[in-house]
Design an enzyme around this catalytic site. Structure first.
Site, PDB file in Angstrom:
ATOM      1  N   ARG A  61      67.814  -9.358  24.387  1.00  0.00           N
ATOM      2  CA  ARG A  61      68.165 -10.398  25.362  1.00  0.00           C
ATOM      3  C   ARG A  61      68.304  -9.866  26.775  1.00  0.00           C
ATOM      4  O   ARG A  61      67.714 -10.377  27.719  1.00  0.00           O
ATOM      5  CB  ARG A  61      69.525 -11.014  25.006  1.00  0.00           C
ATOM      6  CG  ARG A  61      69.495 -12.265  24.220  1.00  0.00           C
ATOM      7  CD  ARG A  61      70.830 -12.384  23.515  1.00  0.00           C
ATOM      8  NE  ARG A  61      70.938 -11.237  22.630  1.00  0.00           N
ATOM      9  CZ  ARG A  61      70.511 -11.245  21.381  1.00  0.00           C
ATOM     10  NH1 ARG A  61      70.028 -12.333  20.869  1.00  0.00           N
ATOM     11  NH2 ARG A  61      70.577 -10.172  20.618  1.00  0.00           N
ATOM     12  N   THR A  62      69.134  -8.832  26.937  1.00  0.00           N
ATOM     13  CA  THR A  62      69.485  -8.386  28.293  1.00  0.00           C
ATOM     14  C   THR A  62      68.240  -7.869  29.020  1.00  0.00           C
ATOM     15  O   THR A  62      68.025  -8.170  30.191  1.00  0.00           O
ATOM     16  CB  THR A  62      70.571  -7.281  28.205  1.00  0.00           C
ATOM     17  OG1 THR A  62      71.654  -7.811  27.445  1.00  0.00           O
ATOM     18  CG2 THR A  62      71.061  -6.871  29.569  1.00  0.00           C
ATOM     19  N   LYS A  89      62.264  15.035  25.956  1.00  0.00           N
ATOM     20  CA  LYS A  89      61.873  16.430  26.189  1.00  0.00           C
ATOM     21  C   LYS A  89      62.977  17.220  26.869  1.00  0.00           C
ATOM     22  O   LYS A  89      62.766  18.339  27.312  1.00  0.00           O
ATOM     23  CB  LYS A  89      60.603  16.468  27.050  1.00  0.00           C
ATOM     24  CG  LYS A  89      59.417  15.755  26.433  1.00  0.00           C
ATOM     25  CD  LYS A  89      58.205  15.834  27.344  1.00  0.00           C
ATOM     26  CE  LYS A  89      57.061  14.968  26.827  1.00  0.00           C
ATOM     27  NZ  LYS A  89      56.001  14.821  27.811  1.00  0.00           N
ATOM     28  N   ARG A 111      70.758   0.427  31.291  1.00  0.00           N
ATOM     29  CA  ARG A 111      71.634   0.428  30.115  1.00  0.00           C
ATOM     30  C   ARG A 111      71.662   1.851  29.607  1.00  0.00           C
ATOM     31  O   ARG A 111      70.613   2.487  29.462  1.00  0.00           O
ATOM     32  CB  ARG A 111      71.108  -0.524  29.043  1.00  0.00           C
ATOM     33  CG  ARG A 111      71.878  -0.400  27.744  1.00  0.00           C
ATOM     34  CD  ARG A 111      71.558  -1.487  26.765  1.00  0.00           C
ATOM     35  NE  ARG A 111      72.189  -2.744  27.138  1.00  0.00           N
ATOM     36  CZ  ARG A 111      72.308  -3.794  26.324  1.00  0.00           C
ATOM     37  NH1 ARG A 111      71.833  -3.733  25.096  1.00  0.00           N
ATOM     38  NH2 ARG A 111      72.886  -4.906  26.725  1.00  0.00           N
ATOM     39  N   HIS A 139      79.880  -4.460  30.498  1.00  0.00           N
ATOM     40  CA  HIS A 139      78.592  -5.170  30.475  1.00  0.00           C
ATOM     41  C   HIS A 139      78.772  -6.362  31.428  1.00  0.00           C
ATOM     42  O   HIS A 139      78.918  -7.506  31.002  1.00  0.00           O
ATOM     43  CB  HIS A 139      78.306  -5.625  29.038  1.00  0.00           C
ATOM     44  CG  HIS A 139      76.929  -6.155  28.802  1.00  0.00           C
ATOM     45  ND1 HIS A 139      76.007  -6.374  29.819  1.00  0.00           N
ATOM     46  CD2 HIS A 139      76.313  -6.543  27.646  1.00  0.00           C
ATOM     47  CE1 HIS A 139      74.893  -6.854  29.288  1.00  0.00           C
ATOM     48  NE2 HIS A 139      75.057  -6.965  27.985  1.00  0.00           N
TER      49      HIS A 139
END
Ligand code: NCD
Length: 311
Positions: A61-62, A89, A111, A139
């Protein structure tokens, strides 16, 4: 007079913005909600602004909501997901971001699994940073879209009664919701098993209610959260079946209380655990309105922060 700019250059968390900022975001989001319901959904507001969406943790969703918001504002968008990048890496966060910024990126939506990653970055880079979730911490855009959706149902949130139910300990949605709702003058209770409610929580201005029935009887809105099993290294509840029995919201429980309350959930739902399908899909639930409002609220955040760019 109402303010017309945000007090901040970044959106790191609701903790760091004011009630005036939140109300300005809501006012701007109302206009954008009209825009995205028109046949032509796009406005030129962020033409020539380049935004990088950096997702170091899973999201449906976000991530889609931010990308749509950016495209509807006519921004140029690049997407990065850690699973397919050089992070694997051994590159550091700062190196990854600086390399992306060297390609002339103006804003970063990120995020990240580490709480505080956005704060750290904000001390080292020039672009606006928007927190799309940092570990178990905050959030902020989810809290803004939740409060915006509550406001559509109840009007001004001052004095309104909101209960947040579930895994308060591991949920960044819970913490951002608490900061946001308290700033807007709502009365907030949290409800869940004692093992999933942190001891410091009352210092944030909320009350704790362990009985789900009493919590539902009290509130105007119940915001129901997912058990964040992926963040638990020990067992906090005996089993999901037991959790559903004691803290799951279902039709039988809702029918046993005397009033009709608004049901919310940020998604993803674990159907049959914290919420039953007959409630999630009922007209009492505004879960898809939350998703729709998410795009308008994120457009507002991006638009207002772009106005505070230093370059
Ligand atoms: C939430 C999240 O990722 O914090 N989901 C979302 O952004 N809509 C809630 C969750 O994962 O339970």
């Amino acid at each position: 007079m109402a303010n017309s700019t945000l007090s901040t250059k970044h959106l790191l968390g609701i903790k760091y913005i004011t009630a005036d900022d939140i109300n300005l975001i809501f006012k701007t989001a109302e206009n954008f909600k009209d825009v995205i319901n028109r046949p032509i959904k796009k406005v030129p507001s962020l033409r020539d602004v380049t935004i990088a969406n950096l997702f170091f943790e899973n999201s449906t969703r976000t991530r889609i909501s931010f990308e749509l918001a950016e495209k509807r504002l006519s921004a140029d968008v690049v997407n990065f997901s850690a699973a397919s990048s050089s992070v694997k890496k051994g590159e550091t966060l700062l190196d990854t971001v600086n390399n992306i910024l060297a390609m002339k990126v103006d804003m970063v939506v990120m995020r990240h699994p580490a709480a505080g990653a956005h704060h750290y970055l904000s001390k080292h880079i020039d672009a606006n940073i928007i927190n799309a979730g940092d570990g178990t911490h905050e959030h902020p855009t989810q809290a803004l879209l939740d409060a915006f959706s509550m406001r559509e149902q109840l009007g001004d949130l001052k004095g309104k009664k909101i209960v947040i139910i579930g895994d308060i300990m591991h949920s960044r949605v819970a913490l951002s919701n608490i900061f946001c709702l308290i700033k807007l003058g709502a009365k907030v209770k949290v409800c869940g098993p004692p093992t999933l409610i942190p001891k410091y929580i009352t210092s944030l201005g909320v009350e704790v209610e362990y009985s789900i029935k009493d919590a539902l009887e009290w509130c105007d809105v119940a915001n129901i959260l997912r058990i964040q099993l992926e963040r638990m290294d020990i067992k906090y509840v005996p089993s999901l079946r037991e959790y559903a029995m004691y803290y799951g919201v279902n039709k039988k429980l809702l029918d046993s209380i005397k009033k009709k309350i608004v049901i919310m959930h940020p998604g993803p739902i674990n159907r049959g655990v914290e919420l039953s399908s007959d409630v999630a899909d009922s007209e009492q639930a505004i879960i898809l309105d939350q998703v729709e409002n998410g795009v308008a609220v994120r457009m507002a955040v991006l638009f207002l922060l772009a106005g505070n760019r230093s370059n």
